[in-house]
Design an enzyme around this catalytic site. Sequence first.
Site, mmCIF file in Angstrom:
data_model
loop_
_atom_site.group_PDB
_atom_site.id
_atom_site.type_symbol
_atom_site.label_atom_id
_atom_site.label_comp_id
_atom_site.label_asym_id
_atom_site.label_seq_id
_atom_site.Cartn_x
_atom_site.Cartn_y
_atom_site.Cartn_z
ATOM 1 C CB THR A 55 -4.079 4.983 -21.476
ATOM 2 O OG1 THR A 55 -4.021 5.186 -22.879
ATOM 3 C CG2 THR A 55 -5.499 5.139 -20.989
ATOM 4 C CE LYS A 73 -6.648 3.697 -25.306
ATOM 5 N NZ LYS A 73 -6.796 4.326 -23.972
ATOM 6 C CE1 TYR A 100 -4.330 0.341 -0.328
ATOM 7 C CE2 TYR A 100 -4.322 -1.624 1.020
ATOM 8 C CZ TYR A 100 -4.978 -0.761 0.167
ATOM 9 O OH TYR A 100 -6.270 -1.012 -0.205
ATOM 10 C CD GLU A 127 -4.852 5.277 0.645
ATOM 11 O OE1 GLU A 127 -5.124 6.271 1.328
ATOM 12 O OE2 GLU A 127 -5.509 4.216 0.669
ATOM 13 N NE ARG A 166 -5.060 -3.466 -20.239
ATOM 14 C CZ ARG A 166 -5.584 -2.942 -21.354
ATOM 15 N NH1 ARG A 166 -6.467 -1.966 -21.273
ATOM 16 N NH2 ARG A 166 -5.248 -3.390 -22.539
ATOM 17 C CG ASP A 181 -8.103 11.517 -22.923
ATOM 18 O OD1 ASP A 181 -7.056 10.871 -23.123
ATOM 19 O OD2 ASP A 181 -9.168 10.983 -22.567
HETATM 20 N N1 DSN Z 1 -11.271 1.832 -24.730
HETATM 21 C C1 DSN Z 1 -10.355 2.760 -25.331
HETATM 22 C C2 DSN Z 1 -10.374 2.679 -26.806
HETATM 23 O O1 DSN Z 1 -10.504 1.582 -27.313
HETATM 24 O O2 DSN Z 1 -10.252 3.678 -27.483
HETATM 25 C C3 DSN Z 1 -10.603 4.127 -24.884
HETATM 26 O O3 DSN Z 1 -10.948 4.145 -23.558
#
Ligand code: DSN
Length: 478
Positions: free
Chosen positions: A270, A273, A64, A66, A279, A241
Amino acid sequence: MSLNAESTAFRSALEVIRAVEPRVADAIGAELADQRESLKLIASENYASPATLLTMGNWFSDKYAEGTVGRRFYAGCQNVDTVEALAAEHAKELFGASHAYVQPHSGIDANLVAFWAILADRVESPALKKAQVRHVNDLTEADWFALRRELGDQRMLGMSLDAGGHLTHGFRPNISGKMFDQRSYGTDPATGLIDYDRVAEAAREFKPLILVAGYSAYPRKVNFRIMREIADSVGATFMVDMAHFAGLVAGKVFTGDFDPVPHAHIVTTTTHKSLRGPRGGMVLCGPELADQVDRGCPMVLGGPLPHVMAAKAVALAEARRPDFADYAQRIVDNAQALAEGLLRRGTTLVTGGTDNHLVLLDVSSYGLTGRQAEQALLDSGIVTNRNAVPQDRNGAWYTSGIRIGTPALTTRGLGTAEMDVTAELIHTVLSQTTPGANADGTPSKAKYVLDPATADKISKQATDLLATFPLYPTITLT
Ligand code: DSN
């Protein structure tokens, strides 16, 4: 690292797991086999490196932590501090940001952290100042009631879902839509492109607290300098974003007006990607919002995931290497080759092409819904996802679009020649699929007819195409 070290590591891990629950070990092995065999074109997926994957499987998961680096609510966080600080340092260097918060578990979490940081800065702090108190606990009941109402009465302007925006940018099914009074800007129906004059007009009329840019299905670059000017003209906080295109920013394919970091007050992403990490999520900002952002946990996040923060540090270190810029450029080259291959074969593409990592097909030109097309492609070994197109007549469930992206196949080594073959496979499947009917004879938006022999043939061609580009070539599990 020798080739055998990676195989040994994963084989040993599976042996240990198999001794406890063999079905999980089998599923992990099967997932690798599936990923190796299919033409993965989901625009938001990638293949993280063995080092990134291995970093997540250890005892950091048990801790943990925090709080933030050097300021925790739990004792014994010195090693978590090391990896969290490293991840933040790599992120700041890579993106040229003055502050990085690497605790968010996902993109939704990163956006929630950003929204609440902005609300705290723009709504809560002035209210505390006005009441001449330092902490919300010191407000009178009446002032607290008024502040809660004010926090819930703010406006957000974001890109509409069917133009390629994201659910977390203020849409009702998501918590962001329940928190904010939201209005959307769309794209020009004739070109499919963002019309900045219309965005400016919407901002003038609506006067949002937050202007959001960023997308999950818009195949073009966004001019963040212009968007910032629009935000400034109405006193809005400008949030980007960049989850989908963070890898293109990291790899310096998107620079100048198209790099969000110098233009936005706050940037979320994120890490899994186009950035090709574990992730998870991340927030970048300037000093003005840094303290509020660092309150993400426990404000809206559960305990940080130290094993994932460690993996973020590894993946961000990889993204700082010179070969990542080459990778990022190849993602775009491949997406453009795929788009050109499809256009040559008569496919309708939203905006007529791409200048990022994704291509959005309007499959209504094949007489199909997105759902029918997605399933027919899947039967043929091609993994994509259906997606709404602007002014979609089939709604968000069936849709009229197929979104495809190149980050994963580019990691695997496929190049522009293979993208042309991929375009041929996609076109063959879609042109040989016909809509099906319900039991009562009415047209179905889900059922379709594709000769299984065609699906098998395409599937075999997809496997043959991939054979020259083995996935995780250093890893053999048997
Ligand atoms: N789920 C993602 C996507 O496929 O674009 C975005 O959150």
